[in-house]
Design an enzyme around this catalytic site. Structure first.
Site, mmCIF file in Angstrom:
data_model
loop_
_atom_site.group_PDB
_atom_site.id
_atom_site.type_symbol
_atom_site.label_atom_id
_atom_site.label_comp_id
_atom_site.label_asym_id
_atom_site.label_seq_id
_atom_site.Cartn_x
_atom_site.Cartn_y
_atom_site.Cartn_z
ATOM 1 N N SER A 38 -56.783 3.675 2.881
ATOM 2 C CA SER A 38 -57.487 4.929 2.575
ATOM 3 C C SER A 38 -56.792 6.047 3.329
ATOM 4 C CB SER A 38 -58.943 4.850 3.035
ATOM 5 O OG SER A 38 -59.013 5.003 4.449
ATOM 6 N N ASP A 39 -57.067 7.288 2.969
ATOM 7 C CA ASP A 39 -56.625 8.361 3.856
ATOM 8 C C ASP A 39 -57.644 8.441 4.993
ATOM 9 O OD1 ASP A 39 -55.259 10.425 5.028
ATOM 10 O OD2 ASP A 39 -55.076 11.623 3.213
ATOM 11 N N TRP A 40 -57.322 9.198 5.994
ATOM 12 C CA TRP A 40 -58.142 9.297 7.213
ATOM 13 C C TRP A 40 -59.585 9.656 6.834
ATOM 14 C CZ3 TRP A 40 -56.168 10.051 12.561
ATOM 15 C CH2 TRP A 40 -57.145 10.497 13.451
ATOM 16 N N ASN A 41 -60.494 8.723 6.996
ATOM 17 C CA ASN A 41 -61.920 8.918 6.705
ATOM 18 C C ASN A 41 -62.194 9.278 5.243
ATOM 19 O OD1 ASN A 41 -64.684 9.025 7.464
ATOM 20 N ND2 ASN A 41 -64.601 11.253 7.551
ATOM 21 N N SER A 42 -61.268 8.961 4.350
ATOM 22 C CA SER A 42 -61.554 9.327 2.951
ATOM 23 C C SER A 42 -62.680 8.458 2.389
ATOM 24 C CB SER A 42 -60.298 9.253 2.071
ATOM 25 O OG SER A 42 -59.877 7.929 1.875
#
Ligand code: NOJ
Length: 758
Positions: free
Chosen positions: A288-292
């Site tokens: 995932s992207d950061w906290n996506s």
């Protein structure tokens, strides 16, 4: 029976080798080792492999509610399988030790970092690198970056970013391969191969193609904004560079923050499962992207983190970066049957595969190597490499009255401008371990290269910005302070040539750096206005990470050289081009607009029903206050040589399916310098089941042609080059008329036609 025999054999050989488990046996295939490991892992251990957290003071996203001690404890429990932003041979070694000394299965920690355009030795930012149209140079930049990063214990970079970027307002256009799917695909493949090699060496690292998908289409160019992308555009424009990365063997893919057509991409199973994993056969993992995953709640798509984690997991997202969603809820979700064990195993298998491919199970400490770290970081060889690459990326936009290259007979040159002696901007944003103010400035570069008989004089003219500049600093660009003008004007008045270095700060592009104005600061344009009043010989050297609106500069300056953000050796590379030691050969990977109002602007547009019409007075697709084409089109770039294209020829005006035709053209260097030209080939599919682009790049060759020489250039065009994602929702070439266009940029092209026949 055979399977049983095999398992017995494996077990026996492992015992003989003194290994507790077969997965430790490097004689076995990776899939056999993964099978074994999966068969003995607990649910908690499996989930741990899918958790990635930030283990550093350096944050590249919003902080989580955790601490170093908390992370350390959970690494020891095997509940964290990957960290990011930890870098240095010593620290990565220590982190790895936590796993090796405390966990049952000693599954090595995977360490990731944003190594975007160099590690300590900085290369030109990706948009600049793309302007080289030189895949060898791109690959070299990734190899050097990988060597440096790997020596500090980094196994994995979150690069290349392959988001098609058509909007100059979007700050992340700087990290991209520009607006064209074909060129971006070449960049994607070159960078993946450069970073990864075959992944088995300790000098190579895993790559990550991001952001899957469509992030570059953020509405209004505002970062993180919503995207609406038709299936047609998705397949024909957005996805090709990702496919190229997968075909080049990319180990990982990152999804993104954008909501696409009403569904955040982190939650998109069509993209992640159907297209990426099932159709393309991608066998690495999706992070995932950061906290996506956490942001699914903010999008209004999930109720809480547990719900978000379940959605992401079931949509094909394998590893959770920084949400702590999988960490806190995935075990429970599997126990409750909301995520199947098979789905969990699939993700774990993908992550383990990459760890095995990297050789981490053989020696988890191999990457953290103090000796290599010392030798590699900023080495002479690496600096030489970035200089070679940088000079290929500069684009000569204008050279009226041939001000450049600087003539040897000049007695003096005035070097002016806020970026003339700047030692930091050229390092770019996303600069990993670059040392602040370590770039060679233009002044430093030029003073070493101008002939002794040419005096170099310098004045700043105006400051670039006020306050501390930096990744997280809010700073103001200087828009109005003209204190340095008088000194600069005096200098210009009494000098034979002015080299004026203008542009953006590097921290005006990158993540979260979208802009509604893409002009350089007003005070810099005023400085140019004042200087041309006293000296008409002004060569502007531009720096920046996006296509800029340079209409006013273009009207004032006879010469413009775009140098992007050229990396650690920018000043030396620029100087070599200014004095003519290297003949500029870069071409724009993005259209330079006449004004921000044209954005998004790209050459491979659709026709529309009313494309143009000299006779149409009113109702045709245009702006009433500006031409609608680019100031400088995609593919544009001059040289100190002059090139002419002649005798375009096709080997046949018919192509049968499965056959090729040859496209031939003569490239003549009519100038007095040897030089390189990027010969570009475009096609147009005239009538199709879905509307097609008026032009599409399908090939290019960068060739050296000596002064006065003519070179025959040959392209081969096959049915494959004519394929597109059609109304049948599959890639196919449809019969009918095609144009072939060849030339030195997307605007000035020679054209012939042929038909594809069944
Ligand atoms: C957020 C960015 O969108 C992504 O590109 C980057 O790799 C991660 N943060 C990690 O720093």
């Amino acid at each position: 029976m055979r399977k049983l025999l095999l398992i017995t054999l494996i077990l026996v050989s492992s015992v003989v080798l003194g290994q507790e488990y077969p997965y430790q046996n490097s004689e076995l295939s990776i899939e056999e080792r993964v099978d074994n490991l999966l068969s003995i892992m607990t649910l908690e251990e499996k989930v741990g492999q899918l958790v990635q957290v930030n283990f550093s003071k350096v944050l590249t996203g919003p902080p989580a509610d955790d601490s170093d001690a908390f992370i350390r404890e959970n690494i020891k429990k095997g509940k964290i399988g990957s960290v990011l932003n930890l870098v240095s041979a010593e620290q990565t070694y220590e982190a790895q030790k936590l796993v090796q000394e405390h966990t049952r299965l000693k599954i090595p920690l995977l360490m990731g970092l944003d190594v975007i355009h160099g590690h300590q030795t900085m290369f030109p930012v990706p948009i600049g690198l793309t302007a080289s149209w030189d895949t060898g140079a791109m690959m070299l930049s990734a190899q050097v970056a990988a060597r440096e990063a790997a020596s500090q214990g980094v196994h994995w970079t979150f690069s290349p970013m392959v988001d098609i970027s058509r909007d100059a307002r979007w700050g992340r256009i700087m990290e991209s391969g520009g607006e064209d799917p074909y060129l971006s695909s070449q960049v994607a493949a070159a960078l993946v191969k450069g970073y990864q090699g075959d992944l088995s060496e300790v000098t190579t690292i895993a790559a990550c193609a991001k952001h899957f998908a469509g992030y570059g289409f953020a509405e209004g160019g505002r970062d993180y904004n919503t995207t609406e992308i038709s299936l047609n555009t998705l397949h024909n424009v957005v996805l090709p560079p990702f496919k190229a990365a997968v075909e080049a063997g990319v180990a990982t893919i990152m999804n993104g923050y954008n909501d696409m057509n009403g569904r955040p991409v982190t939650a998109n199973s069509y993209l992640q499962q159907d297209v990426l994993k099932d159709q393309w056969g991608f066998d690495g993992f999706v992070v995932s992207d950061w906290n996506s995953i956490g942001e699914l709640m903010i999008h209004g798509f999930a109720e809480d983190k547990k719900h978000a984690s379940s959605i992401a997991m079931n949509a094909g997202n394998d590893m959770d970066m920084m949400t702590y969603g999988y960490f806190n809820h995935l075990e429970e979700l599997v126990k409750e049957g909301q995520v199947s064990e098979a789905r969990l195993d699939e993700s774990v298998r993908r992550v383990l595969r990459v760890k095995f491919r990297l050789g981490l199970f053989e020696d988890p400490y191999a990457y953290s190597n103090k000796k290599r770290e010392k030798q590699e970081l900023g080495s002479k060889e690496n600096l030489a490499a970035t200089k070679e690459v940088a000079k290929k990326t500069f684009v000569l936009l204008k050279n009226d009255s041939k001000l450049l290259p600087i003539k040897k007979e000049l007695k003096n040159v005035a070097l002016i401008g806020p970026l003339a002696d700047h030692k930091d901007v050229a390092l770019g944003n996303w600069r990993a371990k670059a040392i602040t103010n370590s770039a060679v400035s233009i002044k430093e570069g030029l003073s070493g290269l101008l002939p002794k008989s040419t005096e170099l004089r310098y004045a700043e003219g105006c400051a670039l910005s006020t306050g501390n500049r930096g990744f997280l600093d809010q700073f103001e660009m200087n828009e109005s302070d003209t204190t340095g003008f008088n000194e600069a004007i005096e200098l210009a008045k009494n000098s034979e040539l002015v080299v004026l270095a203008l542009g953006e700060d590097c921290y005006q592009t990158g993540e979260g750096r979208s802009k509604v104005s893409i002009q350089i600061p007003e005070v810099q344009i005023e400085l140019l206005e004042e200087l041309v009043k006293v000296n008409s010989n002004v060569a502007v050297v531009l720096m920046g990470g996006r296509p800029l609106d340079i209409t006013r500069i273009e009207a004032l300056a006879p010469t413009i050289l775009m140098t992007w953000l050229g990396g650690s050796e920018a000043g030396n590379a620029i100087a070599e081009v200014l004095i003519g030691e290297y003949n500029p050969s870069g071409k724009l990977p993005v259209s330079f607009p006449r004004s921000v109002g044209q954005e998004p602007l790209y050459y491979n547009r659709k026709s529309t029903g009313r494309p143009t019409g000299p006779d149409n007075k009113v109702n045709w697709s245009r702006y009433i206050d500006s031409p609608h084409d680019a100031l400088y089109p995609f593919g544009f770039g001059l040289s100190y040589s002059d090139f002419e294209y002649a005798d375009l020829e096709l080997s046949s005006d018919k192509m049968k399916r499965g056959e090729e035709i040859e496209v031939k053209v003569n490239l003549v260097n009519t100038g007095s310098y040897d030089g390189e030209e990027v010969v570009q080939l475009y096609i147009r599919d005239h009538v199709s089941s879905m509307t097609r682009h008026v032009k599409e790049l399908k090939g290019f060759q960068k060739v050296m042609v000596k002064a006065g020489e003519t070179k025959g250039i040959v392209f081969k065009l096959s049915e494959k080059d004519l394929e597109f994602f059609s109304a049948n929702q599959k890639w196919e070439a449809e019969p009918g008329k095609f144009s072939v266009m060849v030339g030195g940029n997307s605007r000035d092209l020679q054209e012939l036609a042929f038909t594809l026949e069944d």
